[in-house]
Design a protein around this motif. Structure first.
Motif, mmCIF file in Angstrom:
data_model
loop_
_atom_site.group_PDB
_atom_site.id
_atom_site.type_symbol
_atom_site.label_atom_id
_atom_site.label_comp_id
_atom_site.label_asym_id
_atom_site.label_seq_id
_atom_site.Cartn_x
_atom_site.Cartn_y
_atom_site.Cartn_z
ATOM 1 N N ILE A 1 0.839 -1.203 0.000
ATOM 2 C CA ILE A 1 0.000 0.000 0.000
ATOM 3 C C ILE A 1 0.873 1.253 0.000
ATOM 4 O O ILE A 1 0.590 2.219 -0.705
ATOM 5 C CB ILE A 1 -0.974 -0.011 1.192
ATOM 6 C CG1 ILE A 1 -2.013 -1.114 0.976
ATOM 7 C CG2 ILE A 1 -1.649 1.337 1.368
ATOM 8 C CD1 ILE A 1 -2.900 -1.376 2.167
ATOM 9 N N GLY A 2 1.945 1.237 0.763
ATOM 10 C CA GLY A 2 2.859 2.382 0.792
ATOM 11 C C GLY A 2 3.515 2.643 -0.551
ATOM 12 O O GLY A 2 3.651 3.789 -0.974
ATOM 13 N N LEU B 1 2.313 1.753 -3.542
ATOM 14 C CA LEU B 1 1.281 2.246 -4.444
ATOM 15 C C LEU B 1 0.948 3.717 -4.163
ATOM 16 O O LEU B 1 0.773 4.516 -5.093
ATOM 17 C CB LEU B 1 0.021 1.388 -4.346
ATOM 18 C CG LEU B 1 0.134 -0.018 -4.900
ATOM 19 C CD1 LEU B 1 -1.140 -0.811 -4.619
ATOM 20 C CD2 LEU B 1 0.416 0.014 -6.386
ATOM 21 N N ALA B 2 0.879 4.085 -2.893
ATOM 22 C CA ALA B 2 0.581 5.477 -2.532
ATOM 23 C C ALA B 2 1.699 6.410 -2.965
ATOM 24 O O ALA B 2 1.443 7.529 -3.420
ATOM 25 C CB ALA B 2 0.343 5.588 -1.032
ATOM 26 N N SER B 3 2.951 5.974 -2.832
ATOM 27 C CA SER B 3 4.072 6.835 -3.223
ATOM 28 C C SER B 3 4.115 7.060 -4.727
ATOM 29 O O SER B 3 4.628 8.072 -5.195
ATOM 30 C CB SER B 3 5.395 6.252 -2.728
ATOM 31 O OG SER B 3 5.706 5.078 -3.437
ATOM 32 N N ALA C 1 1.158 6.967 -6.669
ATOM 33 C CA ALA C 1 -0.089 7.639 -7.041
ATOM 34 C C ALA C 1 -0.172 9.083 -6.537
ATOM 35 O O ALA C 1 -0.765 9.926 -7.203
ATOM 36 C CB ALA C 1 -1.272 6.845 -6.506
ATOM 37 N N TYR C 2 0.404 9.404 -5.389
ATOM 38 C CA TYR C 2 0.234 10.729 -4.795
ATOM 39 C C TYR C 2 0.769 11.865 -5.668
ATOM 40 O O TYR C 2 0.072 12.874 -5.837
ATOM 41 C CB TYR C 2 0.863 10.774 -3.398
ATOM 42 C CG TYR C 2 0.625 12.081 -2.698
ATOM 43 C CD1 TYR C 2 -0.639 12.401 -2.217
ATOM 44 C CD2 TYR C 2 1.639 13.012 -2.533
ATOM 45 C CE1 TYR C 2 -0.885 13.601 -1.589
ATOM 46 C CE2 TYR C 2 1.412 14.216 -1.909
ATOM 47 C CZ TYR C 2 0.150 14.507 -1.438
ATOM 48 O OH TYR C 2 -0.089 15.701 -0.824
ATOM 49 N N SER D 1 0.966 12.057 -8.893
ATOM 50 C CA SER D 1 0.028 12.212 -10.001
ATOM 51 C C SER D 1 -1.246 12.906 -9.541
ATOM 52 O O SER D 1 -1.806 13.747 -10.253
ATOM 53 C CB SER D 1 -0.325 10.857 -10.599
ATOM 54 O OG SER D 1 0.808 10.270 -11.168
ATOM 55 N N TYR D 2 -1.693 12.576 -8.349
ATOM 56 C CA TYR D 2 -2.881 13.207 -7.793
ATOM 57 C C TYR D 2 -2.652 14.702 -7.564
ATOM 58 O O TYR D 2 -3.493 15.526 -7.905
ATOM 59 C CB TYR D 2 -3.282 12.521 -6.479
ATOM 60 C CG TYR D 2 -4.353 13.254 -5.727
ATOM 61 C CD1 TYR D 2 -5.673 13.224 -6.167
ATOM 62 C CD2 TYR D 2 -4.050 13.997 -4.588
ATOM 63 C CE1 TYR D 2 -6.664 13.902 -5.489
ATOM 64 C CE2 TYR D 2 -5.035 14.682 -3.911
ATOM 65 C CZ TYR D 2 -6.337 14.633 -4.356
ATOM 66 O OH TYR D 2 -7.314 15.312 -3.686
#
Length: 129
Positions: free
Chosen positions: A19-20, A22-24, A26-27, A29-30
């Motif tokens: 999860i970490g 994936l978050a690193s 995706a963030y 780009s968000y």
């Protein structure tokens, strides 16, 4: 035999690590997506001010020097979401400038100041795309 139900600590830590990661990814780009969305409001306000300046010029044969002369609430005019303030200078020609405010200034560092002139020149070009 005893049946264990649930997750072990190692399984939980692997899930947290995935999860970490994936978050690193995706963030950023968000954040870029949010900045570009807020920039769209700044661009729309610039085009509105340019349009109002042209209407004012047709009526008065000079461009407005103050945003309140264009019928806007304040000088400088702050867009609805509060991420850009727009100001315009003019008499014989005009330059409308949108300046990023608050969080938008730090999120969108390449487009902190966006301009349009009476001749339609838009700078910086990459902010208008």
């Amino acid at each position: 035999m005893k049946s264990n139900k649930g997750f072990s600590l190692i399984e939980l830590m692997i899930a947290v690590a995935i999860i970490g990661i994936l978050a690193s990814v995706a963030y950023p780009s968000y954040v870029q997506y949010v900045a570009k969305g807020a920039r769209a409001d700044g661009l729309a306000a610039l085009l509105e001010v340019a349009n109002l300046q042209e209407q004012y010029y047709l009526d008065n044969r000079v461009y407005a020097t103050d945003m309140t002369q264009l019928g806007l609430a304040s000088d400088p005019y702050v867009v609805e979401n509060g991420f850009y303030s727009v100001d315009s200078t003019g008499t014989g020609s005009f330059v409308a400038i949108a300046t990023a405010l608050g969080a938008q200034a730090s999120r969108d560092t390449s487009c902190t100041s966006i301009q349009i002139t009476d001749t339609g020149v838009r700078t910086p070009q990459e902010c208008w795309e």
